[in-house]
Design an enzyme around this catalytic site. Structure first.
Site, PDB file in Angstrom:
ATOM      1  N   ARG A  43       0.828  -1.216   0.000  1.00 11.08           N
ATOM      2  CA  ARG A  43       0.000   0.000   0.000  1.00 11.08           C
ATOM      3  C   ARG A  43       0.857   1.260   0.000  1.00 11.08           C
ATOM      4  O   ARG A  43       0.446   2.288  -0.540  1.00 11.08           O
ATOM      5  CB  ARG A  43      -0.941   0.007   1.207  1.00 11.08           C
ATOM      6  CG  ARG A  43      -2.059  -0.983   1.048  1.00 11.08           C
ATOM      7  CD  ARG A  43      -2.979  -0.956   2.238  1.00 11.08           C
ATOM      8  NE  ARG A  43      -4.054  -1.909   2.042  1.00 11.08           N
ATOM      9  CZ  ARG A  43      -5.079  -2.055   2.857  1.00 11.08           C
ATOM     10  NH1 ARG A  43      -5.163  -1.317   3.939  1.00 11.08           N
ATOM     11  NH2 ARG A  43      -6.013  -2.932   2.613  1.00 11.08           N
ATOM     12  N   LYS A 204     -18.767 -16.336   4.992  1.00 10.95           N
ATOM     13  CA  LYS A 204     -20.231 -16.436   5.102  1.00 10.95           C
ATOM     14  C   LYS A 204     -20.946 -15.946   3.854  1.00 10.95           C
ATOM     15  O   LYS A 204     -20.597 -14.890   3.310  1.00 10.95           O
ATOM     16  CB  LYS A 204     -20.695 -15.582   6.283  1.00 10.95           C
ATOM     17  CG  LYS A 204     -20.434 -16.244   7.635  1.00 10.95           C
ATOM     18  CD  LYS A 204     -20.404 -15.242   8.747  1.00 10.95           C
ATOM     19  CE  LYS A 204     -21.767 -14.626   9.005  1.00 10.95           C
ATOM     20  NZ  LYS A 204     -21.664 -13.513   9.964  1.00 10.95           N
ATOM     21  N   GLY A 357      -8.419  -7.313   0.727  1.00 10.94           N
ATOM     22  CA  GLY A 357      -8.594  -8.135   1.917  1.00 10.94           C
ATOM     23  C   GLY A 357      -7.719  -9.370   1.939  1.00 10.94           C
ATOM     24  O   GLY A 357      -6.576  -9.366   1.482  1.00 10.94           O
ATOM     25  N   GLY A 380     -13.235  -4.117   1.758  1.00 13.49           N
ATOM     26  CA  GLY A 380     -14.611  -3.658   1.998  1.00 13.49           C
ATOM     27  C   GLY A 380     -15.079  -2.692   0.922  1.00 13.49           C
ATOM     28  O   GLY A 380     -16.229  -2.751   0.475  1.00 13.49           O
TER      29      GLY A 380
END
Ligand code: AMP
Length: 401
Positions: A43, A204, A357, A380
């Site tokens: 980053r 999930k 992520g 996100g």
């Protein structure tokens, strides 16, 4: 949000010579557990073109980021100091570590800074007003500079004082990295080279339902993996043994798989790796999805599935990947994820995008980052964009223009 709207907010269109510029970057880097050693500096590297552009135009560059989740400013393990040191090495020039993010002392130090120099504010999450989008904090941050640039795609889905509130008080523009991320994701969602495949995994189904629904309207195939695959296998009418599945999502998943208005074919595992407990050293075996043992848990996709997924990936012109295929952190359950990473990296003529992520960590650990078209710096934020939702920090800049 069109590309022309975004381009009008580009810093390249504006005279910024000799200005003090505050850049919101995303230096929330992974650190080696329990230490202040940076585990991955991608980053920082990704932010350097924007910093160098400003230095060439004789600007004072003030950097602003969050790091981790500190409880207060006395949480010294979350200080920006190690990042400041690494940035200085990468830029090959001194970077001044400021003692905070606001107030007289910080303002004075910035005033005394010569032009063409770089300084780093302290962790913005040391300020409780940051995540509350406190207007006073936004104003205090805006007071530090003439111009604000948001280059922190990783927090573009958050309306915080340093990402959204600040744009109400200072001329605000999109940074190079932010622009690049939005251009790539924009093309994926509006005009991809086809066939396009999305690979969606992770823990999930409920976390990814919005993305799946939105992608199913535009992409040609969606490959399913990870813990969420259990809900899809159950929705097909098979037993998933002791695997956790989301009962309240079954009907949504059935609708998604059977909705003929959707463009996308949803491809679920053919076989899986099942284990006798949720543990790195668990006993494991391959099982077809129609014969998953009652006392076992799905922890990865199986070898036949990997082969099928390879075929779909290699026949695609565009691939977007978010979420691991299994519990990749444990060696015995990492094969499915490694296989997908290698298949994507091997796609020579296609556009391949890895959506931030834990997926970006996998690609980086396998040293495959240079073999994909783009590794997003935001997990996100990428998911929010792929869900078709607005990114508040980006909207704020467009309004500011
Ligand atoms: P996400 O943040 O939703 O992309 O999920 C990433 C996490 O999902 C990783 O930490 C994986 O260990 C976990 N995961 C992947 N597959 C499984 C599985 N079959 N069972 C439980 N967790 C899983």
């Amino acid at each position: 949000m069109t590309n022309s709207t975004l381009n009008s907010n580009s810093i390249k269109k504006h005279d910024i010579k000799d200005k003090t510029v505050l850049i919101r970057v995303d230096y929330n880097l992974p650190m080696d557990p329990g230490t202040t050693n940076i585990a991955d500096d991608s980053r920082i590297l990704a932010s350097i073109p924007q910093i160098e552009y400003l230095l060439k135009r004789n600007c004072k560059v003030i950097l602003l980021s969050h790091l981790g989740r500190p409880n207060s400013s006395s949480d010294k393990e979350f200080s920006m100091k190690p990042i400041t040191k690494r940035l200085s090495e990468l830029l090959d020039k001194p970077v001044l570590q400021l003692p905070g993010c606001k107030g007289k002392e910080v303002e004075n130090q910035i005033k005394q800074l010569p032009f063409k120099s770089v300084a780093m504010l302290e962790n913005i999450r040391f300020e409780s007003g940051e995540t509350k989008n406190n207007p006073r904090l936004s104003r205090e941050l805006a007071n530090l500079a003439d111009i604000y640039i948001n280059d922190a795609f990783g927090v573009a889905h958050r309306a915080h004082a340093s990402t959204e509130g600040i744009t109400k008080h200072i001329p605000s523009y999109m940074g190079f990295l932010m622009q690049k991320e939005l251009d790539i994701l924009g093309k994926l969602m509006s005009n991809p080279d086809r066939p396009m495949t999305a690979i969606i995994g992770g823990a999930k189904a409920s976390d990814k339902m919005g993305v799946l629904k939105n992608l199913s309207k535009t992409v040609d195939s969606i490959i399913i993996g990870g813990g969420m695959a259990a809900t899809f296998i159950k929705a097909k009418g098979f037993s998933v043994g002791l695997s956790k599945y989301e009962d309240d999502r079954l009907s949504e998943v059935i609708n998604l798989m059977e909705d003929h208005k959707n463009r996308a074919e949803i491809i679920i595992p053919h076989d899986v790796i099942v284990a006798d407990r949720f543990h790195a050293d668990a006993n494991f075996q391959v099982a077809s999805i129609d014969s998953i043992p009652e006392n076992m848990i799905i922890l990865d996709i199986g070898p036949k599935t990997s082969q099928i997924y390879n075929g779909t990936i290699s026949g695609s012109c565009t691939v977007m990947w978010n979420g691991p295929m299994g519990v990749f952190e444990w060696k015995n359950f990492s094969s499915g994820t490694i296989n997908v990473a290698k298949a994507i990296a091997g796609l020579e003529d296609g556009t391949t995008v890895v959506g931030g992520g834990s997926t970006a960590d996998v690609v980086s650990k396998l040293k495959l980052s240079n073999n994909v078209t783009h590794v997003s710096t935001g997990g996100g934020a990428t998911l929010t964009y792929l869900e078709g939702k607005a990114l508040p920090a980006v909207e704020a800049i467009i309004k500011n223009d």
